[in-house]
Design an enzyme around this catalytic site. Sequence first.
Site, mmCIF file in Angstrom:
data_model
loop_
_atom_site.group_PDB
_atom_site.id
_atom_site.type_symbol
_atom_site.label_atom_id
_atom_site.label_comp_id
_atom_site.label_asym_id
_atom_site.label_seq_id
_atom_site.Cartn_x
_atom_site.Cartn_y
_atom_site.Cartn_z
ATOM 1 C CG ASP A 72 1.312 -10.754 33.875
ATOM 2 O OD1 ASP A 72 1.399 -11.977 33.692
ATOM 3 O OD2 ASP A 72 2.261 -10.069 34.275
ATOM 4 C CG ASP A 141 10.923 -1.993 35.416
ATOM 5 O OD1 ASP A 141 10.484 -3.038 35.950
ATOM 6 O OD2 ASP A 141 10.351 -1.413 34.475
ATOM 7 C CG HIS A 143 7.654 -4.905 35.937
ATOM 8 N ND1 HIS A 143 8.482 -4.585 34.894
ATOM 9 C CD2 HIS A 143 7.275 -6.183 35.715
ATOM 10 C CE1 HIS A 143 8.596 -5.616 34.068
ATOM 11 N NE2 HIS A 143 7.883 -6.605 34.547
ATOM 12 C CD GLU A 148 6.268 -1.990 32.789
ATOM 13 O OE1 GLU A 148 7.170 -2.216 33.624
ATOM 14 O OE2 GLU A 148 6.363 -2.350 31.595
HETATM 15 C C1 GLP Z 1 7.232 -10.006 32.777
HETATM 16 C C2 GLP Z 1 6.056 -10.520 33.616
HETATM 17 C C3 GLP Z 1 6.399 -10.507 35.089
HETATM 18 C C4 GLP Z 1 7.731 -11.201 35.317
HETATM 19 C C5 GLP Z 1 8.818 -10.480 34.565
HETATM 20 C C6 GLP Z 1 10.191 -11.078 34.761
HETATM 21 O O1 GLP Z 1 7.307 -8.632 32.778
HETATM 22 N N1 GLP Z 1 4.887 -9.746 33.422
HETATM 23 O O2 GLP Z 1 5.358 -11.153 35.808
HETATM 24 O O3 GLP Z 1 8.014 -11.230 36.696
HETATM 25 O O4 GLP Z 1 8.487 -10.537 33.182
HETATM 26 O O5 GLP Z 1 10.428 -12.113 33.851
HETATM 27 P P1 GLP Z 1 11.661 -13.085 33.935
HETATM 28 O O6 GLP Z 1 11.305 -14.075 34.993
HETATM 29 O O7 GLP Z 1 11.723 -13.719 32.586
HETATM 30 O O8 GLP Z 1 12.857 -12.302 34.284
#
Ligand code: GLP
Length: 264
Positions: A72, A141, A143, A148
């Site tokens: 993404d 959440d 995702h 989402e």
């Molecule tokens: C963002 C990214 C996800 C990732 C999530 C969790 O939303 N788009 O791909 O898994 O963050 O991030 P973190 O690893 O910092 O908790």
Amino acid sequence: MKIIIRDNSKDGSLWAAHYIASKINEKAARTDKPFVLGLCTGSTPIETYAELIRMVKAGEVSFKNVVSFNMDEYVGLPVDHPESYHSFMHRYLFDHIDEPAENIHILDGNAPDTEAECAAYEQAIVDAGGFDLFLGGVGEDGHIAFNEPFSSLSSRTRVVTLTQDTREVNARFFGGNPEAVPAQALTVGVATVLSSKEVVILAFGSKKARALKDAIEGPMSHYCTLSGLQNHPAGTIVCDEASIGEVKVNSYRYFKAVEAAENR
Ligand code: GLP
């Protein structure tokens, strides 16, 4: 679904890095075709990337024949912004390994025609031969990528609007201001991730405990898009004691017993 539980994020990350490297090496030993790898951002994969960098420098694995696609990217954030996922990936992985620049794919959040950009991305994945392994994280959440809650489990690469929750969680990278977090992103879909031969998800810390409970024990539902992994023939979640803490005691014991039996 396989659940690998380690005492802490460090040990889980080492497991994931060694597993990915072993898969790259296995394919390299049997064919000249590239290893097609899905990659994620976030704080979670940083230790895994650090170990992969160490392994490349030590000659234990090479990314010369790896083709990667990131999950993404934010819409409208300049590529060279320190919090763009382009910058993140170069900082924590690409600048330190031997993956050729032309093998690196990251969605262009500044493309004039974002729909065309997403369609071309899906096509490029197909042209590369499809994913061998997709490495992902998970949001609080549940995702996966930027899918989402209530994103379709059959979604493909597209433009999405981020929830207020996600903008608040990610505000820590934008001076603590949720309004500074871009409101939209380009993301691969749940079905794009699940099209991979194998999916490995990293989830560490108690903040991910509810997401893991929903994904592992809940019904497969768009409420928690990671739960789509239940329908995948080769899905693995690598977690630590804190993130697995909300599942039923019997589920926990089952995962531990399976791993102990496999290592016997
Ligand atoms: C963002 C990214 C996800 C990732 C999530 C969790 O939303 N788009 O791909 O898994 O963050 O991030 P973190 O690893 O910092 O908790």
